[in-house]
Design an enzyme around this catalytic site. Structure first.
Site, PDB file in Angstrom:
ATOM      1  N   HIS A 133       0.828  -1.216   0.000  1.00 13.59           N
ATOM      2  CA  HIS A 133       0.000   0.000   0.000  1.00 13.59           C
ATOM      3  C   HIS A 133       0.857   1.259   0.000  1.00 13.59           C
ATOM      4  O   HIS A 133       0.388   2.341   0.343  1.00 13.59           O
ATOM      5  CB  HIS A 133      -0.960  -0.003   1.193  1.00 13.59           C
ATOM      6  CG  HIS A 133      -1.960  -1.126   1.137  1.00 13.59           C
ATOM      7  ND1 HIS A 133      -2.550  -1.681   2.251  1.00 13.59           N
ATOM      8  CD2 HIS A 133      -2.455  -1.818   0.082  1.00 13.59           C
ATOM      9  CE1 HIS A 133      -3.361  -2.663   1.872  1.00 13.59           C
ATOM     10  NE2 HIS A 133      -3.322  -2.765   0.564  1.00 13.59           N
ATOM     11  N   CYS A 141       6.900   8.605  -8.622  1.00 13.28           N
ATOM     12  CA  CYS A 141       6.553   9.101  -9.951  1.00 13.28           C
ATOM     13  C   CYS A 141       5.478   8.211 -10.552  1.00 13.28           C
ATOM     14  O   CYS A 141       5.638   6.992 -10.593  1.00 13.28           O
ATOM     15  CB  CYS A 141       7.795   9.112 -10.847  1.00 13.28           C
ATOM     16  SG  CYS A 141       7.416   9.426 -12.581  1.00 13.28           S
ATOM     17  N   CYS A 144       7.187   6.468 -13.982  1.00 15.12           N
ATOM     18  CA  CYS A 144       8.269   5.466 -13.955  1.00 15.12           C
ATOM     19  C   CYS A 144       8.425   4.780 -12.606  1.00 15.12           C
ATOM     20  O   CYS A 144       9.290   3.913 -12.447  1.00 15.12           O
ATOM     21  CB  CYS A 144       9.596   6.112 -14.379  1.00 15.12           C
ATOM     22  SG  CYS A 144      10.331   7.171 -13.110  1.00 15.12           S
ATOM     23  N   SER A 204      -4.940  -9.346   9.388  1.00 20.39           N
ATOM     24  CA  SER A 204      -6.239  -9.973   9.610  1.00 20.39           C
ATOM     25  C   SER A 204      -6.576 -10.973   8.515  1.00 20.39           C
ATOM     26  O   SER A 204      -7.382 -11.860   8.690  1.00 20.39           O
ATOM     27  CB  SER A 204      -7.319  -8.896   9.639  1.00 20.39           C
ATOM     28  OG  SER A 204      -7.384  -8.254   8.375  1.00 20.39           O
TER      29      SER A 204
HETATM   30 ZN   LIG Z   1       9.637   9.278 -13.417  1.00 19.65          ZN
END
Ligand SMILES: [Zn+2]
Length: 263
Positions: A133, A141, A144, A204
């Site tokens: 997460h 970015c 990329c 969990s």
């Molecule tokens: Zn980038």
């Protein structure tokens, strides 16, 4: 009747056997590990979102529609963001985080997948980490996937642009509505397909895609070791369930493994 302490002792032996007998051990950690570091949870009693309200379910789409505005909210720490950043900036790794880092150091743990966004595994010294997460102390970015510490990116012009490819940068923490970064998801899938023993701590087992990883390991013949004070939705399919806080149980597991390795 087995004394609880005796049962944990026996289970620690069995867990040490499984980890030492496996070729590729992967740890999967969730919020329970962070709660022991007093990181304020998002949900539940005392949760950041419980107090401030849940972020919008289309948070990522809102970001794409007006990244400059979303960056201003972040920099001004509007709403729940103030409490969130303060929680992460003051949190310290606990004994469970350090035990996982040392398990990697001694070559037993090959990689770690976490659902936590608080950077504590890296702070403890874990190196091969997939933050499914994201990591709220990094920016990423969107073109990329390059990541940088958030304080290293100048914000005098918003949204900040990637030094490598000029793509728009966003906090690495995954927003609602945002796909998991392709590089992280790919790494998780590779780890899980190689894994023959998964160590679960403080998760969990309900939030996908992470919840699917232990099922895949199980289906492909791997073993599952769980550390949790209460048991979880995954306990019934684990080979060993170590009942206790990860900050107490993981250091004991580490000690047992080190004793075996030196013996
Ligand atoms: Zn980038």
């Amino acid at each position: 009747m087995v004394e609880p302490g005796e049962e944990l002792d026996r289970n620690l032996d069995q867990a040490a056997d499984l980890l030492l007998g496996a070729r590729y051990v992967v740890a999967l950690t969730g919020a329970g590990v962070s709660v022991e570091s007093s990181v304020r949870p998002f949900r539940g009693p005392g949760g950041i979102w419980t107090e401030h309200g849940e972020p919008p379910m289309d948070g990522y789409q809102r970001f794409l529609a007006d990244p400059r505005r979303e960056w201003q909210r972040m920099i001004n720490r509007e709403g729940y963001l103030k409490d969130m950043f303060e929680a992460f900036e003051t949190a310290k790794p606990n004994a469970g985080h350090y035990a996982l880092a040392e398990l990697e150091e001694i070559g037993v743990l090959k990689s770690l997948i976490t659902q936590n966004v608080d950077n504590l595994h890296r702070a403890a010294g874990s190196r091969n980490v997939a933050e499914i997460h994201g990591n709220c102390l990094l920016v990423r970015c969107l073109e990329c996937n390059a990541r940088f510490p958030k304080d290293d990116i100048p914000v005098d012009e918003l949204p900040p642009r990637c030094p490598g490819c000029n793509g728009i940068m966003k906090n690495d923490g995954v927003y609602f509505g945002e796909p998991i970064a392709a590089d992280v998801l790919h790494k998780c899938q590779e780890d899980v397909s190689t894994c023959d023993c998964m160590l679960l701590a403080g998760t969990s087992g309900f939030v996908y895609p992470a919840a699917g990883f232990p099922l895949t390991v199980r289906r492909t013949g791997g073993s599952l070791v769980e550390v949790d004070p209460y048991g979880t939705g995954l306990t019934h399919m684990c080979d060993v369930a170590l009942k206790g806080k990860s900050g107490e149980v993981l250091p004991r597991l580490l000690e047992r493994i080190k004793t075996r390795m030196s013996g």
